[in-house]
Design a protein around this motif. Structure first.
Motif, PDB file in Angstrom:
ATOM      1  N   ASP A 137      47.928  23.439  44.408  1.00  0.00           N
ATOM      2  CA  ASP A 137      47.519  24.136  45.625  1.00  0.00           C
ATOM      3  C   ASP A 137      48.351  25.400  45.764  1.00  0.00           C
ATOM      4  O   ASP A 137      49.520  25.354  46.128  1.00  0.00           O
ATOM      5  N   THR A 138      47.746  26.545  45.472  1.00  0.00           N
ATOM      6  CA  THR A 138      48.474  27.810  45.561  1.00  0.00           C
ATOM      7  C   THR A 138      48.310  28.478  46.921  1.00  0.00           C
ATOM      8  O   THR A 138      48.784  29.597  47.112  1.00  0.00           O
ATOM      9  N   GLY A 139      47.642  27.814  47.854  1.00  0.00           N
ATOM     10  CA  GLY A 139      47.482  28.363  49.186  1.00  0.00           C
ATOM     11  C   GLY A 139      48.655  28.087  50.098  1.00  0.00           C
ATOM     12  O   GLY A 139      48.769  28.660  51.180  1.00  0.00           O
ATOM     13  N   ASP A 140      49.566  27.205  49.662  1.00  0.00           N
ATOM     14  CA  ASP A 140      50.754  26.846  50.425  1.00  0.00           C
ATOM     15  C   ASP A 140      51.971  27.341  49.651  1.00  0.00           C
ATOM     16  O   ASP A 140      52.048  27.189  48.430  1.00  0.00           O
ATOM     17  N   ALA A 147      37.712  36.596  50.108  1.00  0.00           N
ATOM     18  CA  ALA A 147      37.810  37.624  51.140  1.00  0.00           C
ATOM     19  C   ALA A 147      38.925  37.354  52.142  1.00  0.00           C
ATOM     20  O   ALA A 147      39.127  38.142  53.068  1.00  0.00           O
ATOM     21  N   GLY A 148      39.658  36.237  51.966  1.00  0.00           N
ATOM     22  CA  GLY A 148      40.688  35.878  52.934  1.00  0.00           C
ATOM     23  C   GLY A 148      41.851  36.856  52.951  1.00  0.00           C
ATOM     24  O   GLY A 148      42.111  37.582  51.979  1.00  0.00           O
ATOM     25  N   LEU A 149      42.583  36.856  54.062  1.00  0.00           N
ATOM     26  CA  LEU A 149      43.679  37.806  54.253  1.00  0.00           C
ATOM     27  C   LEU A 149      45.001  37.341  53.652  1.00  0.00           C
ATOM     28  O   LEU A 149      45.924  38.132  53.489  1.00  0.00           O
ATOM     29  N   GLY A 150      45.125  36.041  53.366  1.00  0.00           N
ATOM     30  CA  GLY A 150      46.360  35.545  52.763  1.00  0.00           C
ATOM     31  C   GLY A 150      47.557  35.650  53.683  1.00  0.00           C
ATOM     32  O   GLY A 150      48.671  35.957  53.243  1.00  0.00           O
ATOM     33  N   THR A 151      47.363  35.363  54.966  1.00  0.00           N
ATOM     34  CA  THR A 151      48.438  35.560  55.940  1.00  0.00           C
ATOM     35  C   THR A 151      49.639  34.650  55.702  1.00  0.00           C
ATOM     36  O   THR A 151      50.755  34.992  56.102  1.00  0.00           O
ATOM     37  N   ARG A 152      49.433  33.504  55.036  1.00  0.00           N
ATOM     38  CA  ARG A 152      50.565  32.601  54.807  1.00  0.00           C
ATOM     39  C   ARG A 152      51.559  33.178  53.805  1.00  0.00           C
ATOM     40  O   ARG A 152      52.686  32.684  53.693  1.00  0.00           O
ATOM     41  N   PHE A 153      51.157  34.220  53.083  1.00  0.00           N
ATOM     42  CA  PHE A 153      52.043  34.805  52.076  1.00  0.00           C
ATOM     43  C   PHE A 153      52.517  36.209  52.452  1.00  0.00           C
ATOM     44  O   PHE A 153      52.986  36.946  51.594  1.00  0.00           O
ATOM     45  N   LEU A 154      52.373  36.576  53.724  1.00  0.00           N
ATOM     46  CA  LEU A 154      52.922  37.857  54.156  1.00  0.00           C
ATOM     47  C   LEU A 154      54.448  37.835  54.052  1.00  0.00           C
ATOM     48  O   LEU A 154      55.068  36.780  54.259  1.00  0.00           O
ATOM     49  N   PRO A 155      55.083  38.961  53.688  1.00  0.00           N
ATOM     50  CA  PRO A 155      54.507  40.292  53.506  1.00  0.00           C
ATOM     51  C   PRO A 155      53.971  40.577  52.098  1.00  0.00           C
ATOM     52  O   PRO A 155      53.498  41.672  51.833  1.00  0.00           O
ATOM     53  N   THR A 164      51.356  39.748  50.666  1.00  0.00           N
ATOM     54  CA  THR A 164      49.921  40.014  50.633  1.00  0.00           C
ATOM     55  C   THR A 164      49.497  41.151  51.562  1.00  0.00           C
ATOM     56  O   THR A 164      48.310  41.331  51.815  1.00  0.00           O
ATOM     57  N   LYS A 165      50.468  41.915  52.062  1.00  0.00           N
ATOM     58  CA  LYS A 165      50.121  43.056  52.910  1.00  0.00           C
ATOM     59  C   LYS A 165      49.269  44.060  52.140  1.00  0.00           C
ATOM     60  O   LYS A 165      48.308  44.615  52.684  1.00  0.00           O
ATOM     61  N   ALA A 166      49.608  44.318  50.883  1.00  0.00           N
ATOM     62  CA  ALA A 166      48.860  45.284  50.074  1.00  0.00           C
ATOM     63  C   ALA A 166      48.322  44.676  48.785  1.00  0.00           C
ATOM     64  O   ALA A 166      47.592  45.337  48.064  1.00  0.00           O
ATOM     65  N   THR A 167      48.670  43.405  48.509  1.00  0.00           N
ATOM     66  CA  THR A 167      48.230  42.731  47.290  1.00  0.00           C
ATOM     67  C   THR A 167      47.379  41.528  47.660  1.00  0.00           C
ATOM     68  O   THR A 167      47.827  40.674  48.439  1.00  0.00           O
ATOM     69  N   PRO A 168      46.158  41.403  47.157  1.00  0.00           N
ATOM     70  CA  PRO A 168      45.345  40.220  47.463  1.00  0.00           C
ATOM     71  C   PRO A 168      46.065  38.945  47.044  1.00  0.00           C
ATOM     72  O   PRO A 168      46.697  38.904  45.985  1.00  0.00           O
ATOM     73  N   LYS A 169      45.963  37.907  47.868  1.00  0.00           N
ATOM     74  CA  LYS A 169      46.652  36.656  47.541  1.00  0.00           C
ATOM     75  C   LYS A 169      46.173  36.095  46.211  1.00  0.00           C
ATOM     76  O   LYS A 169      46.928  35.420  45.506  1.00  0.00           O
ATOM     77  N   GLU A 170      44.911  36.374  45.873  1.00  0.00           N
ATOM     78  CA  GLU A 170      44.359  35.861  44.616  1.00  0.00           C
ATOM     79  C   GLU A 170      45.014  36.501  43.398  1.00  0.00           C
ATOM     80  O   GLU A 170      44.897  35.991  42.285  1.00  0.00           O
ATOM     81  N   MET A 171      45.696  37.632  43.603  1.00  0.00           N
ATOM     82  CA  MET A 171      46.356  38.323  42.501  1.00  0.00           C
ATOM     83  C   MET A 171      47.817  37.930  42.351  1.00  0.00           C
ATOM     84  O   MET A 171      48.506  38.428  41.450  1.00  0.00           O
ATOM     85  N   LEU A 172      48.329  37.060  43.224  1.00  0.00           N
ATOM     86  CA  LEU A 172      49.705  36.601  43.058  1.00  0.00           C
ATOM     87  C   LEU A 172      49.814  35.845  41.743  1.00  0.00           C
ATOM     88  O   LEU A 172      48.974  35.007  41.415  1.00  0.00           O
ATOM     89  N   PRO A 173      50.855  36.126  40.948  1.00  0.00           N
ATOM     90  CA  PRO A 173      50.929  35.515  39.618  1.00  0.00           C
ATOM     91  C   PRO A 173      51.331  34.049  39.663  1.00  0.00           C
ATOM     92  O   PRO A 173      52.192  33.648  40.446  1.00  0.00           O
ATOM     93  N   VAL A 174      50.701  33.265  38.833  1.00  0.00           N
ATOM     94  CA  VAL A 174      51.112  31.893  38.564  1.00  0.00           C
ATOM     95  C   VAL A 174      51.602  31.906  37.121  1.00  0.00           C
ATOM     96  O   VAL A 174      50.810  31.892  36.184  1.00  0.00           O
ATOM     97  N   VAL A 175      52.898  31.977  36.948  1.00  0.00           N
ATOM     98  CA  VAL A 175      53.594  32.295  35.701  1.00  0.00           C
ATOM     99  C   VAL A 175      53.242  33.747  35.344  1.00  0.00           C
ATOM    100  O   VAL A 175      53.785  34.656  35.963  1.00  0.00           O
ATOM    101  N   ASP A 176      52.297  33.978  34.427  1.00  0.00           N
ATOM    102  CA  ASP A 176      52.015  35.359  34.035  1.00  0.00           C
ATOM    103  C   ASP A 176      50.539  35.731  34.142  1.00  0.00           C
ATOM    104  O   ASP A 176      50.104  36.736  33.579  1.00  0.00           O
ATOM    105  N   LYS A 177      49.770  34.940  34.856  1.00  0.00           N
ATOM    106  CA  LYS A 177      48.375  35.263  35.126  1.00  0.00           C
ATOM    107  C   LYS A 177      48.123  35.169  36.617  1.00  0.00           C
ATOM    108  O   LYS A 177      48.677  34.278  37.279  1.00  0.00           O
ATOM    109  N   PRO A 178      47.306  36.049  37.183  1.00  0.00           N
ATOM    110  CA  PRO A 178      46.980  35.901  38.603  1.00  0.00           C
ATOM    111  C   PRO A 178      46.195  34.616  38.831  1.00  0.00           C
ATOM    112  O   PRO A 178      45.439  34.161  37.954  1.00  0.00           O
ATOM    113  N   ALA A 179      46.369  34.043  40.011  1.00  0.00           N
ATOM    114  CA  ALA A 179      45.720  32.767  40.319  1.00  0.00           C
ATOM    115  C   ALA A 179      44.214  32.828  40.101  1.00  0.00           C
ATOM    116  O   ALA A 179      43.599  31.876  39.605  1.00  0.00           O
ATOM    117  N   ILE A 180      43.594  33.954  40.439  1.00  0.00           N
ATOM    118  CA  ILE A 180      42.142  34.057  40.348  1.00  0.00           C
ATOM    119  C   ILE A 180      41.648  33.931  38.907  1.00  0.00           C
ATOM    120  O   ILE A 180      40.531  33.458  38.664  1.00  0.00           O
TER     121      ILE A 180
END
Length: 302
Positions: free
Chosen positions: A262-265, A15-23, A25-41
């Motif tokens: 660590d994909t949060g940094d 449920a986090g906002l992912g502020t460290r990855f703005l912009p 994560t403004k409209a994309t959940p941070k968990e959906m950011l790709p790690v190579v070709d799959k979202p982190a989640i």
């Protein structure tokens, strides 16, 4: 002695906002950011399934609908790929929707990790369960979660994952005071502090994002007052369990010495992509060749 319940449920707070990855994560959940070709989640859900936990509850919030869509069927896309005869990409698309039985609940107010875990109480019931944080990706060759489940089944109570970090990094984590046991990778937890100053840290053992929790944690969380940052801290509740074994303890730690990404940094996120890409059979050889040339050129010109 009565057998302990078999662990089958995993909870993933997302449920986090992912502020460290703005912009981004403004409209994309941070968990959906790709790690190579799959979202982190997806890596996190795959880890839970590999440990035998195929009942997954995701704690979400506003603007997190793409998480649900990713693990749902996309019939239009599947049909298009079938018509093209693209079996390889079709299998990849269907893989995420076939991984596990997925459930979702919204956290509502962002009151901290402890509150997010408490949102899982109606779904989990009275069984031990696992919590996996999406910022920590554990290499599948280093089965941390399986080991934690083994320790919980052996000792009961709760189990947290620990990793030794440099003293100057401990303020970024929850920190554990520990007592040795007869098993080299298992310690008894005697105290927990959320993000301490290095001078006040009881050890160099940082709490990383994997937990196997006794259901009694819910009773403690309901009575836990907001702590650091005005949030309900899971570490505060675990401290109470460690202090009072009758309340649902003991609390043990598994010391992890394997590969963690660590994909949060932002910097660690980029390093995780490079490491995982280098190890891929389909990408690694060509990518490593390019990387060597790029690094060599940068060192020469720098």
């Amino acid at each position: 002695m009565a057998s302990r319940p078999t662990i089958s449920k995993a909870v993933i707070p997302a449920a986090g906002l992912g502020t460290r990855f703005l912009p981004a994560t403004k409209a994309t959940p941070k968990e959906m950011l790709p790690v190579v070709d799959k979202p982190a989640i997806q890596y996190v859900v795959e880890e839970a399934v590999s440990a035998g936990l195929d009942d997954v509850l995701m704690i979400t919030g506003r603007n997190k609908r793409p998480l649900e869509d990713h693990f749902d069927r996309n019939y239009e896309l599947e049909s298009a790929l079938q018509k093209k005869g693209d079996a390889s990409r079709l299998a990849k698309v269907q893989e995420s929707s076939d991984l596990a039985t997925m459930h979702y609940v919204r956290q509502g107010d962002p009151k901290g990790l402890g509150h997010a875990v408490l949102c899982a109480a109606p779904h989990v019931g009275h069984e031990p369960f696992a919590v996996l944080l999406g910022d920590d990706l554990i290499d599948p060759r280093d089965p941390l979660l399986q080991r934690m489940i083994e320790v919980q089944e052996q000792h009961g109570g709760s189990v947290i994952a620990l990793m030794e970090v440099a003293p100057e990094q401990i303020h970024l984590y929850g920190c554990a005071a520990v007592e040795a046991t007869a098993e080299g990778d298992v310690v008894r937890i005697s105290g927990l502090v959320e993000k301490p100053d290095p001078a006040d840290a009881p050890s160099h053992y940082a709490v990383i994002g994997r937990y196997v929790l006794a259901p009694q944690i819910f009773d403690v969380l309901r009575e836990t007052e907001p702590g650091r940052g005005g949030e309900i801290q899971l570490t505060d509740a675990l401290q109470q369990l460690a202090d009072d074994e009758k309340a649902g303890g003991p609390v043990h730690g598994v010391v992890f010495r394997g590969r963690r990404y660590d994909t949060g940094d932002r910097g660690d996120y980029l390093r995780a992509i490079v490491r995982l890409a280098c190890e891929r059979e389909d990408l690694g050889p060509e990518f490593r060749t390019w990387l060597r040339g790029y690094v060599g050129q940068e060192l020469t010109e720098g």
